[in-house]
Design a protein around this motif. Sequence first.
Motif, PDB file in Angstrom:
ATOM      1  N   GLU A 116     -33.029 -50.274  26.255  1.00  0.00           N
ATOM      2  CA  GLU A 116     -33.767 -49.039  26.475  1.00  0.00           C
ATOM      3  C   GLU A 116     -34.715 -48.834  25.310  1.00  0.00           C
ATOM      4  O   GLU A 116     -34.419 -49.231  24.182  1.00  0.00           O
ATOM      5  CB  GLU A 116     -32.793 -47.866  26.574  1.00  0.00           C
ATOM      6  N   VAL A 117     -35.863 -48.221  25.581  1.00  0.00           N
ATOM      7  CA  VAL A 117     -36.843 -47.926  24.537  1.00  0.00           C
ATOM      8  C   VAL A 117     -37.173 -46.445  24.585  1.00  0.00           C
ATOM      9  O   VAL A 117     -37.583 -45.919  25.623  1.00  0.00           O
ATOM     10  CB  VAL A 117     -38.128 -48.761  24.715  1.00  0.00           C
ATOM     11  N   SER A 118     -36.985 -45.770  23.451  1.00  0.00           N
ATOM     12  CA  SER A 118     -37.271 -44.349  23.341  1.00  0.00           C
ATOM     13  C   SER A 118     -38.689 -44.154  22.820  1.00  0.00           C
ATOM     14  O   SER A 118     -39.059 -44.697  21.779  1.00  0.00           O
ATOM     15  CB  SER A 118     -36.270 -43.692  22.383  1.00  0.00           C
ATOM     16  N   LEU A 119     -39.474 -43.382  23.554  1.00  0.00           N
ATOM     17  CA  LEU A 119     -40.871 -43.142  23.216  1.00  0.00           C
ATOM     18  C   LEU A 119     -40.978 -41.841  22.432  1.00  0.00           C
ATOM     19  O   LEU A 119     -40.754 -40.756  22.978  1.00  0.00           O
ATOM     20  CB  LEU A 119     -41.719 -43.079  24.484  1.00  0.00           C
ATOM     21  N   GLY A 120     -41.315 -41.940  21.149  1.00  0.00           N
ATOM     22  CA  GLY A 120     -41.277 -40.787  20.265  1.00  0.00           C
ATOM     23  C   GLY A 120     -42.637 -40.208  19.941  1.00  0.00           C
ATOM     24  O   GLY A 120     -43.508 -40.895  19.407  1.00  0.00           O
ATOM     25  N   ASP A 121     -42.807 -38.923  20.255  1.00  0.00           N
ATOM     26  CA  ASP A 121     -44.015 -38.207  19.851  1.00  0.00           C
ATOM     27  C   ASP A 121     -43.793 -37.698  18.431  1.00  0.00           C
ATOM     28  O   ASP A 121     -43.488 -36.529  18.205  1.00  0.00           O
ATOM     29  CB  ASP A 121     -44.288 -37.053  20.818  1.00  0.00           C
ATOM     30  N   THR A 122     -43.924 -38.589  17.470  1.00  0.00           N
ATOM     31  CA  THR A 122     -43.525 -38.343  16.086  1.00  0.00           C
ATOM     32  C   THR A 122     -44.222 -37.142  15.465  1.00  0.00           C
ATOM     33  O   THR A 122     -43.606 -36.337  14.763  1.00  0.00           O
ATOM     34  CB  THR A 122     -43.798 -39.603  15.234  1.00  0.00           C
ATOM     35  N   THR A 123     -45.510 -36.995  15.708  1.00  0.00           N
ATOM     36  CA  THR A 123     -46.261 -35.897  15.109  1.00  0.00           C
ATOM     37  C   THR A 123     -46.134 -34.613  15.894  1.00  0.00           C
ATOM     38  O   THR A 123     -46.431 -33.528  15.385  1.00  0.00           O
ATOM     39  CB  THR A 123     -47.756 -36.245  14.989  1.00  0.00           C
ATOM     40  N   GLY A 124     -45.713 -34.710  17.151  1.00  0.00           N
ATOM     41  CA  GLY A 124     -45.509 -33.530  17.969  1.00  0.00           C
ATOM     42  C   GLY A 124     -46.757 -32.940  18.582  1.00  0.00           C
ATOM     43  O   GLY A 124     -46.745 -31.801  19.046  1.00  0.00           O
ATOM     44  N   PHE A 125     -47.859 -33.686  18.621  1.00  0.00           N
ATOM     45  CA  PHE A 125     -49.091 -33.148  19.182  1.00  0.00           C
ATOM     46  C   PHE A 125     -49.239 -33.413  20.678  1.00  0.00           C
ATOM     47  O   PHE A 125     -50.251 -33.066  21.282  1.00  0.00           O
ATOM     48  CB  PHE A 125     -50.300 -33.730  18.452  1.00  0.00           C
ATOM     49  N   GLY A 126     -48.238 -34.026  21.288  1.00  0.00           N
ATOM     50  CA  GLY A 126     -48.321 -34.354  22.707  1.00  0.00           C
ATOM     51  C   GLY A 126     -48.293 -33.119  23.593  1.00  0.00           C
ATOM     52  O   GLY A 126     -47.719 -32.082  23.254  1.00  0.00           O
TER      53      GLY A 126
END
Length: 324
Positions: free
Chosen positions: A187-197
């Motif tokens: 499984e691959v977790s897609l992370g919106d690291t900066t939170g601008f999504g």
Amino acid sequence: MSRRSFSSKFVRIVEVGPRDGLQNEPIAIHVHDRIALIERLADAGLGVIEAGSFVSPKRVPQMAGTSDVLRGLKRRQDTRYPVLVPNMKGLLTLLDGPSLASLDEPPLTDEIAIFAAASESFSKANINCSISESLDRLAPVAELALNRGLRVRGYVSTVISCSYEGPIAPKSVRDVAKALVDMGCYEVSLGDTTGFGTPRTMTNMLDVVMAQVSVDKLANHDTYGMGIANVLTAIEAGIRTVDSSVAGLGGCPFSPGATGNVATEDVVHALHGIGYSTDVDLPALVAVGEWISAHLGRANESRAGRAWASKARSLADSSTRATS
């Protein structure tokens, strides 16, 4: 039919508070407090709980002692305790030394997570190498872990935007996610690291990624105020695994401007409210969020958690008045 299929009403929560949450706190808490947090989360019904990471204690002192955490846990049969492993050195530490002398002994956990970024600038700032170089380094890590019987999960950071270079092309996310799957990540977790999504940018990214990576191999990891909206967008797209952090703990210490993760209480409250199940006992989870927030001397960043806790206190006060 798998519980995680598109039509499923079950969503698996991966609790990242004891790792991604605590690593961004200003001070490290004692190993026995980390153990207590993990065990309370397991008692609340969380089936997958990141127990820590094998990273340099100089860079992330909050994660020092992860081996002791794993050894000290009262493990539940229905709970998994993955750890983040950034490189071969971290994996060898988990496996008890570069000589691998203890091949007959089981590892301290049965699952690791590895990570790469979709942003060249973030990759260089975080691990001092390009995306391509990072994937080359991770391939033998995944291979050795799989050979030792460990499950391997992947993370992709900065899937929407990067603090250093702005918006990220969805095809970059697709390529990194596919590379991790090809290495053997289940499984691959897609992370919106900066939170601008936003729901729109999340949908655009998922459309591109899912053209080459099956939706049942994808998970969502989000931050900032749009977290719940983005989680629900991912659920609508068919994703059935969500990463979240109790009380909204965490963020990324190597991404300027990133704050906490989306709170597990908020995710569970929202999912239960629209008819999904999670196996999580929300009132018990709320109590864990209140406990760890008080223990850390910080505000509880979960809106649902604060509301549920306030309601519980009001009911307790009413009961006390009624019996006095």
